[in-house]
Motif scaffolding. Structure first.
Motif, short mmCIF file in Angstrom:
data_model
loop_
_atom_site.label_atom_id
_atom_site.label_comp_id
_atom_site.label_asym_id
_atom_site.label_seq_id
_atom_site.Cartn_x
_atom_site.Cartn_y
_atom_site.Cartn_z
N THR A 42 0.83 -1.21 0.00
CA THR A 42 0.00 0.00 0.00
C THR A 42 0.86 1.26 0.00
O THR A 42 0.56 2.23 -0.70
N THR A 43 1.95 1.23 0.79
CA THR A 43 2.85 2.38 0.85
C THR A 43 3.51 2.62 -0.49
O THR A 43 3.60 3.75 -0.96
N ARG A 44 3.99 1.54 -1.11
CA ARG A 44 4.65 1.68 -2.42
C ARG A 44 3.66 2.14 -3.49
O ARG A 44 3.99 2.94 -4.35
N ALA A 45 2.42 1.62 -3.39
CA ALA A 45 1.39 2.06 -4.35
C ALA A 45 1.07 3.54 -4.16
O ALA A 45 0.86 4.27 -5.14
N LEU A 46 1.04 3.99 -2.90
CA LEU A 46 0.82 5.41 -2.63
C LEU A 46 1.92 6.26 -3.26
O LEU A 46 1.66 7.30 -3.86
N GLY A 47 3.17 5.79 -3.11
CA GLY A 47 4.30 6.51 -3.70
C GLY A 47 4.19 6.59 -5.21
O GLY A 47 4.40 7.66 -5.81
N ARG A 48 3.82 5.49 -5.86
CA ARG A 48 3.66 5.51 -7.32
C ARG A 48 2.52 6.44 -7.72
O ARG A 48 2.60 7.14 -8.73
N GLY A 49 1.45 6.42 -6.91
CA GLY A 49 0.32 7.30 -7.20
C GLY A 49 0.71 8.77 -7.12
O GLY A 49 0.29 9.58 -7.95
N ILE A 50 1.54 9.12 -6.11
CA ILE A 50 1.98 10.51 -5.97
C ILE A 50 2.83 10.92 -7.17
O ILE A 50 2.65 12.01 -7.73
N VAL A 51 3.75 10.04 -7.59
CA VAL A 51 4.62 10.35 -8.73
C VAL A 51 3.80 10.57 -10.00
O VAL A 51 4.07 11.49 -10.78
N PHE B 196 0.61 11.43 -10.10
CA PHE B 196 -0.35 12.52 -9.93
C PHE B 196 0.27 13.90 -10.05
O PHE B 196 -0.39 14.84 -10.49
N MET B 197 1.55 14.05 -9.68
CA MET B 197 2.16 15.37 -9.61
C MET B 197 2.16 16.12 -10.94
O MET B 197 1.87 17.32 -10.97
N PRO B 198 2.49 15.47 -12.09
CA PRO B 198 2.41 16.22 -13.35
C PRO B 198 1.00 16.76 -13.63
O PRO B 198 0.84 17.86 -14.14
N TRP B 199 -0.01 15.97 -13.27
CA TRP B 199 -1.39 16.43 -13.46
C TRP B 199 -1.71 17.58 -12.52
O TRP B 199 -2.44 18.51 -12.90
#
Length: 321
Positions: A213-222, A224-227
């Motif tokens: 879950t933590t790693r998935a959150l990190g990938r989601g943040i990466v 999401f940031m350009p958007w």
């Protein structure tokens, strides 16, 4: 003993007055700060572009340098100028607001035209600079360009704040403007620092996270940031045109030409069905359209006349740095 009690009573009275003054300054600063919301959004949206292309370890130092330059702009140059203007030439506030509003309209309309019309993707950053091989020289250029842009936005912020302050004396006025300047700088560049470093936080979570879950959150943040950055640019551009149009309409009314403000107000009342929220939306949309149209008018003036004159006057000096 009675003398000591009287002295203590006077001290308590002075303390109460000082506390009331602090509360008044805080309330006035908060009120003035809310008037600058549109400019703040644009400032926070534009600044991250100056950080692109640098090593992660240089991002926060660059943001700090820009923030420090912003404080100098506001407190050293613009605050005294605003106080002098308020004391000796208050009639200048409305024309300066119109000038600043016109700049916001020009910038917002130019961004929209830049997206809709074909352009050179390698034409440089927001400060007009091109790619430079030396990263130290590039950083100096970017920081100077950001501080120059900040000066214009800060001038608009301080003028808007000055027009919203109802202070009984010059000291209260100065203190309120100083609080507004520091508060706004902290909010804008604090937000910029968080935005710029969030992708690094996301990457760190993907590397060190023990849970899926933590790693998935990190990938989601990466991802999401350009958007988020694109969304900020859209919101910032819309805010520039809305605020710019609103400033121009209101300032014209203050100068004795209320026809445009009354026309927009009548449209909002007629089509708003006596719903304050809908009336506000119609007014904001009208200000946005007006700002965009005025910006389109200003684009040829700014690019064909003002920009070449500015380059002729300050271009050689800028290159010397």
């Amino acid at each position: 003993m009675s003398g000591l009690l009287a002295l203590l009573d006077d001290v308590a009275g002075i303390a109460k007055v000082a506390a009331a003054s602090v509360d008044d300054i805080g309330a006035a600063a908060a009120k003035a700060g809310t008037k600058t919301a549109g400019v703040l959004i644009d400032d926070a949206a534009v600044t991250p572009k100056y950080i692109q292309g640098f090593e992660p370890k240089r991002e926060l130092p660059i943001i700090w340098r820009i923030a420090r330059g912003s404080l100098v702009n506001k407190l050293v140059f613009l605050l005294p100028a605003a106080l002098l203007m308020a004391a000796y030439a208050p009639w200048l506030v409305a024309p300066l607001l119109i000038l600043g509003g016109s700049y916001l309209c020009f910038e917002g309309a130019e961004k929209i035209v830049h997206v809709l019309m074909p352009h050179d993707e390698h034409s440089g950053g927001p400060d007009g600079s091109h790619d430079v091989g030396d990263p130290i020289h590039l950083e100096e250029q970017k920081v100077k360009g950001a501080i120059k842009t900040d000066f214009i936005l800060s001038a608009e912020i301080m003028t808007i704040a000055l027009s919203a302050i109802e202070a009984p004396n010059v000291w209260m006025q100065a203190a309120t403007l100083a609080v507004v300047g520091v508060m706004i700088t902290a909010v804008v560049y604090g937000a910029v620092a968080v935005i710029v470093k969030m992708d690094d936080v996301g990457l760190w979570l993907t590397q060190v996270g023990r849970l899926g879950t933590t790693r998935a959150l990190g990938r989601g943040i990466v991802k999401f940031m350009p958007w988020l950055l694109k969304g900020l640019m859209v919101v910032g551009t819309a805010a520039m045109l809305w605020v710019g149009g609103s400033i121009i309409v209101h300032s014209l009314a203050q100068m004795g030409w209320p026809a445009l403000e009354e026309y927009i107000h009548n449209i909002a009342v007629d089509y708003g069905n006596h719903q304050p929220g809908l009336e506000w939306i119609i007014t904001a949309a009208s200000d946005f359209v007006l700002g965009f149209l005025w910006g389109l008018v200003l684009i040829p003036l700014g690019t064909k006349i003002i920009a070449p004159l500015w380059g002729a006057m300050f271009g050689s000096a800028a290159k010397a740095h």
